[in-house]
Write an enzyme that holds these catalytic residues in place. Structure first.
Site, PDB file in Angstrom:
ATOM      1  N   LYS A  31       0.807  -1.220   0.000  1.00 42.22           N
ATOM      2  CA  LYS A  31       0.000   0.000   0.000  1.00 42.22           C
ATOM      3  C   LYS A  31       0.844   1.277   0.000  1.00 42.22           C
ATOM      4  O   LYS A  31       0.453   2.281  -0.563  1.00 42.22           O
ATOM      5  CB  LYS A  31      -0.930   0.007   1.219  1.00 42.22           C
ATOM      6  CG  LYS A  31      -1.963  -1.117   1.224  1.00 42.22           C
ATOM      7  CD  LYS A  31      -2.835  -1.044   2.463  1.00 42.22           C
ATOM      8  CE  LYS A  31      -3.859  -2.177   2.472  1.00 42.22           C
ATOM      9  NZ  LYS A  31      -4.699  -2.158   3.703  1.00 42.22           N
ATOM     10  N   ARG A  65      12.999  -2.006  17.472  1.00 36.91           N
ATOM     11  CA  ARG A  65      12.147  -0.972  16.852  1.00 36.91           C
ATOM     12  C   ARG A  65      11.623  -0.014  17.926  1.00 36.91           C
ATOM     13  O   ARG A  65      11.678   1.207  17.753  1.00 36.91           O
ATOM     14  CB  ARG A  65      10.998  -1.644  16.108  1.00 36.91           C
ATOM     15  CG  ARG A  65       9.978  -0.691  15.475  1.00 36.91           C
ATOM     16  CD  ARG A  65       9.014  -1.524  14.616  1.00 36.91           C
ATOM     17  NE  ARG A  65       7.796  -0.827  14.258  1.00 36.91           N
ATOM     18  CZ  ARG A  65       7.673  -0.005  13.212  1.00 36.91           C
ATOM     19  NH1 ARG A  65       8.708   0.264  12.454  1.00 36.91           N
ATOM     20  NH2 ARG A  65       6.506   0.553  12.928  1.00 36.91           N
ATOM     21  N   TYR A  78       5.299   6.399  22.372  1.00 37.19           N
ATOM     22  CA  TYR A  78       6.713   6.535  22.692  1.00 37.19           C
ATOM     23  C   TYR A  78       7.004   7.845  23.411  1.00 37.19           C
ATOM     24  O   TYR A  78       7.905   7.911  24.246  1.00 37.19           O
ATOM     25  CB  TYR A  78       7.548   6.423  21.410  1.00 37.19           C
ATOM     26  CG  TYR A  78       7.372   5.103  20.712  1.00 37.19           C
ATOM     27  CD1 TYR A  78       7.807   3.919  21.305  1.00 37.19           C
ATOM     28  CD2 TYR A  78       6.748   5.013  19.464  1.00 37.19           C
ATOM     29  CE1 TYR A  78       7.647   2.695  20.676  1.00 37.19           C
ATOM     30  CE2 TYR A  78       6.588   3.794  18.831  1.00 37.19           C
ATOM     31  CZ  TYR A  78       7.032   2.645  19.444  1.00 37.19           C
ATOM     32  OH  TYR A  78       6.860   1.435  18.825  1.00 37.19           O
ATOM     33  N   HIS A  87       3.769   4.513  10.690  1.00 41.07           N
ATOM     34  CA  HIS A  87       2.477   4.460  11.376  1.00 41.07           C
ATOM     35  C   HIS A  87       1.436   5.267  10.603  1.00 41.07           C
ATOM     36  O   HIS A  87       1.679   6.421  10.247  1.00 41.07           O
ATOM     37  CB  HIS A  87       2.588   5.046  12.790  1.00 41.07           C
ATOM     38  CG  HIS A  87       3.365   4.189  13.743  1.00 41.07           C
ATOM     39  ND1 HIS A  87       3.931   4.671  14.905  1.00 41.07           N
ATOM     40  CD2 HIS A  87       3.675   2.862  13.705  1.00 41.07           C
ATOM     41  CE1 HIS A  87       4.543   3.696  15.542  1.00 41.07           C
ATOM     42  NE2 HIS A  87       4.400   2.588  14.829  1.00 41.07           N
TER      43      HIS A  87
END
Length: 295
Positions: free
Chosen positions: A172, A244, A276, A267
């Site tokens: 995508k 990650r 985070y 994201h």
């Protein structure tokens, strides 16, 4: 029943452009459901499935102590599958719509501090081709924060050594992630001294391969990481995703803005990246509470 599952996976691949991981999860969840229905109710057709059958399966999963996240994922798989069956007129009524996923307690992602990351990255032996490959893989993973599936899926053409960035592509989207000189040096040495020996006699275009020249697998990388974590004396459970998460928190700690970090991590929703920031604020609060004399 098996045929319907296979057709559903093909449909999702073609229409929904689903990832290989999503398709594998759907197939695994639906195969477990099929086995349960066949063994316990002797069902031979999805049209025979009713609410009692599905609720019985939910109770079975709970009794077997399945994690809430696993049950929720299974329900998502069933909803997607039964919606497909309904759309194809293969069932009269969609009972999966009534299933309620359990509440999942959100846990903060596990991260490593910089000292442990440094210990981990020093474990591979630079005197061996395998060690050179592993150094390059670990350095690039921590330098970019990419998913392990993206790391092992990289092609030679996805890496720009001159400008120091990699291109991550799924079905995508496409995103570009920069990396630093440490990762570049590790990649240079690997590409010059190790990879040619791995791919000799093959036509592999994979950036990272096993010693037979085939693309590195997720399981293969998992074993590599686990071995080095044990060698480094790191007690906490480390997964490829731990690097990650660590990348993300360390970037925030050193001043990275949220929007840029969202783009690097890939994201779709910035609220996912916000986790985070919250982790960093909690760390600062802990430091403050322990250090300030008038807290």
């Amino acid at each position: 029943m098996e045929e319907a599952i296979q057709k559903f996976i093909k449909y999702y691949h073609k229409i929904k452009k689903s990832s290989e991981n999503t398709e594998a999860s759907y197939r695994r969840d639906l195969e477990k459901l099929k086995a349960y229905l066949e063994e316990n109710f002797r069902l031979t057709d999805w049209a025979q499935v009713n609410a009692t059958h599905l609720n019985s399966y939910m109770l079975y999963m709970e009794e077997c102590k399945y994690a809430s996240s696993s049950i929720s994922r299974s329900i998502a798989s069933m909803r997607a599958f039964f919606h497909y069956l309904e759309k194809k007129n293969l069932i009269a009524e969609n009972y999966a719509e009534e299933l309620k996923p359990p509440k999942i307690e959100k846990k903060a992602p596990k991260i490593m501090d910089v000292t442990d990351v440094d210990k981990l990255l020093k474990q591979p032996d630079p005197a061996t081709p395998k060690g050179l490959r592993d150094i390059a893989m670990l350095e690039l993973l921590y330098a970019t924060g990419m998913r392990v599936s993206e790391l092992i899926g990289l092609k030679m053409t996805d890496v720009n050594m001159t400008m120091c960035y990699v291109t991550c592509t799924d079905r995508k989207t496409e995103r570009i992630i920069p990396f630093g000189q440490t990762a570049r040096k590790a990649l240079d040495v690997y590409l010059e001294e190790a990879r040619p020996g791995f791919v000799k006699g093959t036509h592999s275009d994979s950036l990272f391969t096993n010693t037979n020249g085939r693309q590195m697998s997720r399981q293969g990388f998992w074993k590599v990481l686990k071995g080095y974590a044990e060698a480094a004396g790191i007690k906490s459970d480390i997964t490829p995703h731990t690097l990650r998460h660590s990348f993300a928190v360390h970037m925030i700690q050193n001043g990275a803005d949220l929007k840029s970090l969202q783009e690097m991590l890939g994201h779709s929703d910035i609220s996912t990246t916000q986790v985070y920031v919250n982790m960093n604020l909690n760390r600062i609060r802990d430091v403050y509470d322990k250090a300030h004399p008038r807290k």
